[in-house]
Scaffold this motif. Structure first.
Motif, PDB file in Angstrom:
ATOM      1  N   ARG A   1      40.039  35.955  68.708  1.00  0.00           N
ATOM      2  CA  ARG A   1      39.430  35.618  70.004  1.00  0.00           C
ATOM      3  C   ARG A   1      39.579  34.149  70.377  1.00  0.00           C
ATOM      4  NH1 ARG A   1      33.364  36.881  67.695  1.00  0.00           N
ATOM      5  NH2 ARG A   1      33.252  35.187  66.172  1.00  0.00           N
ATOM      6  N   GLU A   2      40.128  33.333  69.475  1.00  0.00           N
ATOM      7  CA  GLU A   2      40.198  31.885  69.704  1.00  0.00           C
ATOM      8  C   GLU A   2      41.526  31.523  70.362  1.00  0.00           C
ATOM      9  OE1 GLU A   2      39.173  30.354  65.810  1.00  0.00           O
ATOM     10  OE2 GLU A   2      37.361  31.578  65.769  1.00  0.00           O
ATOM     11  N   TRP A   3      41.690  31.960  71.603  1.00  0.00           N
ATOM     12  CA  TRP A   3      42.991  31.875  72.269  1.00  0.00           C
ATOM     13  C   TRP A   3      43.510  30.449  72.408  1.00  0.00           C
ATOM     14  CZ3 TRP A   3      43.043  35.766  76.990  1.00  0.00           C
ATOM     15  CH2 TRP A   3      42.898  37.080  76.505  1.00  0.00           C
TER      16      TRP A   3
ATOM     17  N   ASN B   1      40.419  33.931  57.588  1.00  0.00           N
ATOM     18  CA  ASN B   1      39.976  32.613  57.126  1.00  0.00           C
ATOM     19  C   ASN B   1      38.897  32.698  56.040  1.00  0.00           C
ATOM     20  OD1 ASN B   1      40.616  29.867  57.369  1.00  0.00           O
ATOM     21  ND2 ASN B   1      38.770  29.458  58.581  1.00  0.00           N
ATOM     22  N   ARG B   2      38.882  33.828  55.337  1.00  0.00           N
ATOM     23  CA  ARG B   2      38.058  33.981  54.121  1.00  0.00           C
ATOM     24  C   ARG B   2      38.896  34.589  53.000  1.00  0.00           C
ATOM     25  NH1 ARG B   2      35.803  31.670  57.347  1.00  0.00           N
ATOM     26  NH2 ARG B   2      33.711  31.938  58.224  1.00  0.00           N
ATOM     27  N   ASN B   3      40.182  34.744  53.239  1.00  0.00           N
ATOM     28  CA  ASN B   3      41.012  35.541  52.336  1.00  0.00           C
ATOM     29  C   ASN B   3      41.938  34.690  51.465  1.00  0.00           C
ATOM     30  OD1 ASN B   3      43.629  37.865  52.368  1.00  0.00           O
ATOM     31  ND2 ASN B   3      41.584  38.409  51.657  1.00  0.00           N
TER      32      ASN B   3
ATOM     33  N   TRP C   1      35.047  20.149  51.263  1.00  0.00           N
ATOM     34  CA  TRP C   1      35.025  21.564  50.942  1.00  0.00           C
ATOM     35  C   TRP C   1      34.215  22.396  51.930  1.00  0.00           C
ATOM     36  CZ3 TRP C   1      38.592  22.387  47.482  1.00  0.00           C
ATOM     37  CH2 TRP C   1      38.777  21.534  46.417  1.00  0.00           C
ATOM     38  N   GLY C   2      34.562  23.689  51.989  1.00  0.00           N
ATOM     39  CA  GLY C   2      33.732  24.647  52.698  1.00  0.00           C
ATOM     40  C   GLY C   2      32.869  25.452  51.738  1.00  0.00           C
ATOM     41  N   TYR C   3      33.319  25.606  50.498  1.00  0.00           N
ATOM     42  CA  TYR C   3      32.606  26.521  49.573  1.00  0.00           C
ATOM     43  C   TYR C   3      31.413  25.864  48.894  1.00  0.00           C
ATOM     44  CZ  TYR C   3      34.281  24.351  45.254  1.00  0.00           C
ATOM     45  OH  TYR C   3      34.483  23.483  44.211  1.00  0.00           O
TER      46      TYR C   3
ATOM     47  N   GLY D   1      37.063  30.709  50.596  1.00  0.00           N
ATOM     48  CA  GLY D   1      38.348  31.334  50.926  1.00  0.00           C
ATOM     49  C   GLY D   1      38.920  30.911  52.250  1.00  0.00           C
ATOM     50  N   ASP D   2      38.496  29.763  52.794  1.00  0.00           N
ATOM     51  CA  ASP D   2      39.123  29.346  54.054  1.00  0.00           C
ATOM     52  C   ASP D   2      40.443  28.605  53.776  1.00  0.00           C
ATOM     53  OD1 ASP D   2      38.687  26.581  53.835  1.00  0.00           O
ATOM     54  OD2 ASP D   2      37.304  26.454  55.523  1.00  0.00           O
ATOM     55  N   THR D   3      41.206  28.399  54.839  1.00  0.00           N
ATOM     56  CA  THR D   3      42.570  27.878  54.704  1.00  0.00           C
ATOM     57  C   THR D   3      42.586  26.509  54.029  1.00  0.00           C
ATOM     58  OG1 THR D   3      42.979  28.984  56.808  1.00  0.00           O
ATOM     59  CG2 THR D   3      44.689  27.464  56.015  1.00  0.00           C
TER      60      THR D   3
HETATM   61  O1  0X9 Z   1      34.247  30.232  60.268  1.00  0.00           O
HETATM   62  C1  0X9 Z   1      35.386  29.752  60.320  1.00  0.00           C
HETATM   63  O2  0X9 Z   1      36.344  30.254  59.745  1.00  0.00           O
HETATM   64  C2  0X9 Z   1      35.632  28.488  61.145  1.00  0.00           C
HETATM   65  N1  0X9 Z   1      34.838  28.518  62.347  1.00  0.00           N
HETATM   66  S1  0X9 Z   1      35.170  29.616  63.523  1.00  0.00           S
HETATM   67  O3  0X9 Z   1      34.143  29.524  64.533  1.00  0.00           O
HETATM   68  N2  0X9 Z   1      36.530  29.204  64.222  1.00  0.00           N
HETATM   69  O4  0X9 Z   1      35.306  30.906  62.949  1.00  0.00           O
HETATM   70  C3  0X9 Z   1      35.227  27.269  60.325  1.00  0.00           C
HETATM   71  C4  0X9 Z   1      35.985  27.122  59.072  1.00  0.00           C
HETATM   72  C5  0X9 Z   1      35.614  25.876  58.362  1.00  0.00           C
HETATM   73  N3  0X9 Z   1      35.019  26.121  57.097  1.00  0.00           N
HETATM   74  C6  0X9 Z   1      33.660  26.130  56.893  1.00  0.00           C
HETATM   75  N4  0X9 Z   1      32.816  25.971  57.852  1.00  0.00           N
HETATM   76  N5  0X9 Z   1      33.244  26.247  55.660  1.00  0.00           N
END
Ligand code: 0X9
Ligand code: ZN
Length: 379
Positions: A136-138, A207-209, A271-273, A318-320
């Motif tokens: 959806r993020e065109w 973006n979690r894989n 980091w995201g995790y 698991g994000d990019t």
């Molecule tokens: O949730 C995501 O994958 C990203 N936001 S979105 O609204 N485009 O879906 C953010 C990814 C960044 N990573 C973390 N927030 N941990």
């Protein structure tokens, strides 16, 4: 029926931070200091009220779609087919500097394209720009596409000329073509890919894989429940779209990666995790560069893109960029593009906003390229 709602905390028993950590299967759109915006079923919204949160319904999803998802809001954005045609044209018209690569195929067998830019002189200096992990993020297709077009049309003048002699820039504007197509034909707010899950639900969150710390969290924003919008998938790299990016990165060994998303206007780094910061000197390098990009973006149209560690937005595994940094140690950014808020359209950004979004992101992207390509030899 689903609603788009603003959630605030009505007391210390129910802090917003706790809501982000609960495995409630919520589709969280926006995280601000004093509220969240999310899409929820009416049952989920009631549950949140019972937990002690205040819920203000902003829209029924249907009314939001009729207000924002107009025919006009489609014009100006690429489809998978028109993107392919435009990338092909860039490559055909500029064969000495541009080459189109099919880096993989989606679940529904659509090609995933990357444009390789540069003179291919055997340099090992390469970087990558990615778009549209989320269907959806065109706008996240348009910014990397316009970057590729800009680089091609400026190939004969410095600094692009010099960069193209030094190395390669790879641009893959639509990692998730099946999901994107589905947003055009069925559901404008679809996020994931189009994998059929064993329980009959559809989609894994690309973006979690990715395979760094994959699956180590179980929260709304990184879920193990297949029907949830942030479903991590059955195992790391289970999805062909994510395998395509993995294989490209493993082969080309990029020195930097920037992946575009929307919305909220953020510049995020690993980091995201975990809330633990990455170690110095990398932390300094990425934070300084993010601050530079923020300043540069603000200088164009006055827009603020907030700089923060990904996990400060919300935790995900698991994000990019956790994978590109965790596995390869390279500067890795997620930029969340316009708009700032749901009231300005959220995921459905009016197409009149494509140009200004690109204009402010162009010098930030060039700054990142310069950081990677123009480093002193001993840095
Ligand atoms: O949730 C995501 O994958 C990203 N936001 S979105 O609204 N485009 O879906 C953010 C990814 C960044 N990573 C973390 N927030 N941990
Ligand atoms: Zn996204």
């Amino acid at each position: 029926m689903s609603v788009i709602a603003k959630v605030t905390s009505s007391g210390p028993q129910a802090p917003l931070s706790q809501l982000l950590l609960a495995p409630l299967g919520l589709d969280i759109w926006e995280v601000k200091a004093d509220h969240l915006v999310l899409q929820a079923t009416e049952a989920q919204a009631e549950r949140l009220e019972h937990m002690g949160y205040s819920i203000e319904q902003l829209h029924e999803t249907e009314s939001y779609l009729s207000a924002f998802a107009t025919d006009d809001a489609v014009t100006g954005y690429h489809s998978a087919a028109s993107l392919e045609a435009d990338l092909r044209r860039l490559a055909t018209d500029n064969p000495e500097i541009a080459e189109l690569h099919e880096i993989g195929r989606s679940v529904e067998n659509r090609p995933i394209w990357a444009l390789r830019l540069g003179q291919r002189r055997g340099s090992t200096l390469k970087m990558a720009f990615l778009g549209c992990h989320h269907a959806r993020e065109w706008i996240s297709v348009e910014v990397p596409y316009l970057l590729a077009e800009y680089l091609v049309t400026h190939a004969a003048t410095d600094p692009v000329q010099h960069w193209f002699q030094e190395g390669e820039i790879w641009v893959a504007p639509m990692v998730n073509p099946d999901g994107h197509e589905y947003t055009r034909t069925h559901n404008r707010l679809w996020r994931k890919n189009r994998r059929r899950n064993p329980d009959g639900s559809m989609g894994v969150d690309p973006n979690r894989n990715y395979g760094y710390m994959w699956g180590t969290l179980d929260v709304s924003t990184s879920s193990h429940v297949p029907r949830d919008d942030t479903y991590v998938g059955p195992r790391a790299f289970s999805e062909p779209e994510v395998q395509a990016v993995r294989n490209l990165v493993a082969r080309e060994l990029f020195a930097g990666v920037l992946t575009y998303h929307s919305y909220s206007q953020l510049i995020l780094f690993p980091w995201g995790y975990t809330s633990k910061p990455i170690a110095d000197p990398d932390h300094h390098e990425m934070q300084d560069l993010a601050n530079d990009m923020q300043r540069i973006i603000r200088g164009v149209h006055g827009e603020t893109y907030t700089v923060e560690q990904s996990s400060q937005l919300y935790p995900t595994a698991g994000d990019t960029t956790d994978w590109t940094y965790g596995e390869y140690g390279i500067p890795s950014f997620t930029i969340e593009l316009r708009p700032q808020t749901q009231a300005e359209g959220g995921f459905i950004l009016p197409s009149s906003q494509i140009q200004p979004t690109w204009e402010e992101n162009r010098p930030a992207a060039l700054r990142f390229i310069s950081h990677i390509f123009d480093k002193p030899a001993d840095a």
